[in-house]
Design a protein around this motif. Structure first.
Motif, mmCIF file in Angstrom:
data_model
loop_
_atom_site.group_PDB
_atom_site.id
_atom_site.type_symbol
_atom_site.label_atom_id
_atom_site.label_comp_id
_atom_site.label_asym_id
_atom_site.label_seq_id
_atom_site.Cartn_x
_atom_site.Cartn_y
_atom_site.Cartn_z
ATOM 1 N N ILE A 70 -5.508 1.886 1.083
ATOM 2 C CA ILE A 70 -5.406 3.096 0.267
ATOM 3 C C ILE A 70 -6.584 4.034 0.563
ATOM 4 O O ILE A 70 -6.414 5.258 0.660
ATOM 5 C CB ILE A 70 -5.324 2.729 -1.223
ATOM 6 N N SER A 71 -7.774 3.459 0.723
ATOM 7 C CA SER A 71 -8.941 4.270 1.079
ATOM 8 C C SER A 71 -8.737 4.920 2.449
ATOM 9 O O SER A 71 -9.154 6.070 2.660
ATOM 10 C CB SER A 71 -10.206 3.408 1.096
ATOM 11 N N PHE A 72 -8.097 4.187 3.353
ATOM 12 C CA PHE A 72 -7.805 4.749 4.685
ATOM 13 C C PHE A 72 -6.827 5.917 4.564
ATOM 14 O O PHE A 72 -7.012 6.965 5.181
ATOM 15 C CB PHE A 72 -7.242 3.639 5.580
ATOM 16 N N ASN B 58 -6.516 -2.219 -1.171
ATOM 17 C CA ASN B 58 -7.450 -1.159 -1.553
ATOM 18 C C ASN B 58 -8.078 -0.505 -0.316
ATOM 19 O O ASN B 58 -8.306 0.714 -0.299
ATOM 20 C CB ASN B 58 -8.539 -1.713 -2.473
ATOM 21 N N ASP B 59 -8.366 -1.321 0.706
ATOM 22 C CA ASP B 59 -8.897 -0.759 1.955
ATOM 23 C C ASP B 59 -7.879 0.177 2.600
ATOM 24 O O ASP B 59 -8.234 1.231 3.125
ATOM 25 C CB ASP B 59 -9.243 -1.884 2.933
ATOM 26 N N GLN C 92 -9.830 14.422 3.418
ATOM 27 C CA GLN C 92 -11.177 14.703 3.941
ATOM 28 C C GLN C 92 -11.066 15.343 5.328
ATOM 29 O O GLN C 92 -11.339 14.705 6.340
ATOM 30 C CB GLN C 92 -11.995 13.418 3.996
ATOM 31 N N ASP D 291 -6.595 7.864 2.148
ATOM 32 C CA ASP D 291 -7.302 8.979 1.506
ATOM 33 C C ASP D 291 -8.020 9.886 2.497
ATOM 34 O O ASP D 291 -8.477 10.971 2.121
ATOM 35 C CB ASP D 291 -8.319 8.446 0.493
ATOM 36 N N LEU D 292 -8.114 9.465 3.756
ATOM 37 C CA LEU D 292 -8.744 10.318 4.756
ATOM 38 C C LEU D 292 -8.014 11.657 4.900
ATOM 39 O O LEU D 292 -8.601 12.644 5.354
ATOM 40 C CB LEU D 292 -8.796 9.609 6.119
ATOM 41 N N TYR E 236 0.635 3.945 -2.958
ATOM 42 C CA TYR E 236 0.125 5.291 -2.663
ATOM 43 C C TYR E 236 1.199 6.365 -2.841
ATOM 44 O O TYR E 236 0.877 7.515 -3.148
ATOM 45 C CB TYR E 236 -0.413 5.328 -1.230
ATOM 46 N N SER F 100 -7.271 2.111 12.145
ATOM 47 C CA SER F 100 -7.621 0.983 11.285
ATOM 48 C C SER F 100 -6.926 -0.268 11.778
ATOM 49 O O SER F 100 -5.964 -0.204 12.548
ATOM 50 C CB SER F 100 -7.233 1.269 9.824
ATOM 51 N N SER G 85 0.829 -1.211 0.000
ATOM 52 C CA SER G 85 0.000 0.000 0.000
ATOM 53 C C SER G 85 0.861 1.258 0.000
ATOM 54 O O SER G 85 0.518 2.251 -0.662
ATOM 55 C CB SER G 85 -0.954 -0.002 1.193
#
Length: 427
Positions: free
Chosen positions: A386-388, A383-384, A394, A390-391, A256, A356, A252
């Motif tokens: 990478i989504s983490f 993928n999970d 946000q 991405d926080l 990333y 996480s 990851s």
């Protein structure tokens, strides 16, 4: 029937322990010093007035369990109670035997019926208090026969526990029949214990681990464990990871941050890796994989705190500072969720990290709570993860998570006070 069988086979286990003596230094130390430490306790007890002070015996098998009960020990009225602390591990005994949180300490007896009887008959505490997972049949049987109140605090029971295996349910019910009080952290765990003990014995008092972690935060809030360069970056930590976390962690990061150190610099990010076990060979192996993908790694032992050296990917090769590193981070991945169960999620949560972990969260009630209430993120694949990551894009959501996890930790504070109050009114 099962309990009687246990009493009959436990001497066989003792024989096995003695056979292993030449190969296990810890067992040799334990057996060589156990009787001497018990005599020390008996001598100390002879000097107090048992009518003026009640005797509480706390047992902590390991360093982790001792940490959990420290907030409780710290709040007990020492004018009213004499505190005996027992350990199983020589490692924690050697470190903590002079601790001021208790009056005297010794090694705990093995769970063999005659050793248990001899110990509790001589020491004769008013209460026997164990924590987390450390339940032993002979000790509970003997304390009941000697009219010593027994308390199981911070009690935990997960769905894979041997205590609730169908083949052992009868045995488990027999063992827990000799327990006086079972103090649990939550309604969820209470419902699990109803499978093996009566409702009247189970009481929700919370988990003193929250108090222990909050106390550590308050004591160390003015200390800095990283260079000042971390104050203005977005920091992601992989805490207490094991070999099963490494593949997804490295994949990851490479995905990333495709240009390694340059990608980290462009985004203003820093990465901190903290292995669960500090093994130089494993650390070097991880570092080389990352270096081959343009990351610049540095070991914690190599940091020059007096300079402003760049260390965008830090590998921590020092024991005992992980809980304090979370004060410097915003995202935290907690290891061992792909193997034997995720480690502490409270430690990063106390600082407001988004947390996480891998899918094996059954051992920790708080990990399950955080996940089911959208306070924690389950990682099953790259993928999970990478989504983490991405926080970081946000900010509003991340700030809300920060507030919510701190509120969750604070809501669970003061369990130690509740546990002490319960013991005082029932002893």
């Amino acid at each position: 029937m099962f309990l009687l069988f246990y009493f009959l086979i436990s001497p066989v286990l003792l024989i096995i322990i003695y056979i292993s003596l030449p190969f296990n230094k810890k067992i040799r130390v334990y057996l060589n010093k156990k009787n001497k430490t018990v005599h020390h306790v008996i001598d100390a007890l002879s000097k107090i007035n048992r009518k003026e002070k009640k005797v509480l015996l706390f047992h902590a098998a390991s360093a982790g369990e001792f940490e959990q009960i420290q907030p409780i020990l710290n709040q007990i009225n020492r004018k009213k109670y004499f505190i005996i602390q027992t350990f199983t591990s020589p490692t924690i005994y050697n470190v903590a035997h002079n601790n001021s949180l208790f009056d005297v300490c010794c090694y705990h007896p093995l769970d063999v019926i005659w050793q248990s009887y001899s110990f509790f008959k001589k020491v004769n505490p008013d209460a026997y208090i164990v924590t987390r997972h450390d339940i032993w049949p002979s000790h509970l049987f003997i304390t009941r026969k000697l009219n010593i109140k027994s308390y199981y605090i911070n009690a935990n029971l997960h769905k894979k526990s041997i205590w609730i295996k169908k083949i052992l349910l009868s045995f488990s019910k027999s063992v827990f029949n000799y327990l006086d009080f079972c103090l649990v952290p939550s309604e969820n765990i209470k419902n699990k214990f109803l499978q093996i003990t009566s409702k009247q014995k189970i009481h929700i008092t919370g988990d003193s681990r929250f108090d222990q972690i909050l106390n550590r935060k308050n004591c160390n809030q003015d200390l800095n464990f990283l260079p000042s360069t971390y104050d203005n970056s977005f920091n992601i930590i992989f805490g207490s990871y094991d070999e099963y976390d490494v593949p997804i962690m490295i994949d990851s990061l490479i995905n990333y941050y495709p240009n390694g150190a340059q990608s980290l610099k462009d985004l203003g990010h820093k990465i901190i890796l903290v292995p669960h076990e500090i093994h130089e060979k494993d650390i070097q192996k991880t570092a080389k994989k990352l270096q081959r993908n343009q990351f610049k790694t540095i070991l914690y032992s190599e940091i020059d705190f007096s300079s402003s050296q760049e260390c965008s990917l830090l590998i921590v090769d020092k024991v005992g500072i992980l809980a304090d590193l979370y004060k410097h981070t915003q995202l935290a991945y907690i290891g061992s969720g792909f193997y034997d169960g995720v480690h502490s999620v409270i430690e990063p949560a106390v600082y407001g990290n988004a947390v996480s972990f891998g899918p094996n969260i059954e051992l920790l009630d708080e990990a399950k709570h955080m996940y089911h209430n959208q306070l924690g993120f389950m990682i099953k694949d790259k993928n999970d993860m990478i989504s983490f990551f991405d926080l970081h894009k946000q900010k509003t959501r991340l700030n809300q998570i920060h507030r919510d996890v701190i509120q969750y930790v604070n809501h669970n504070a003061n369990a130690s006070e509740k546990i002490i109050h319960f013991i005082e009114k029932t002893i």
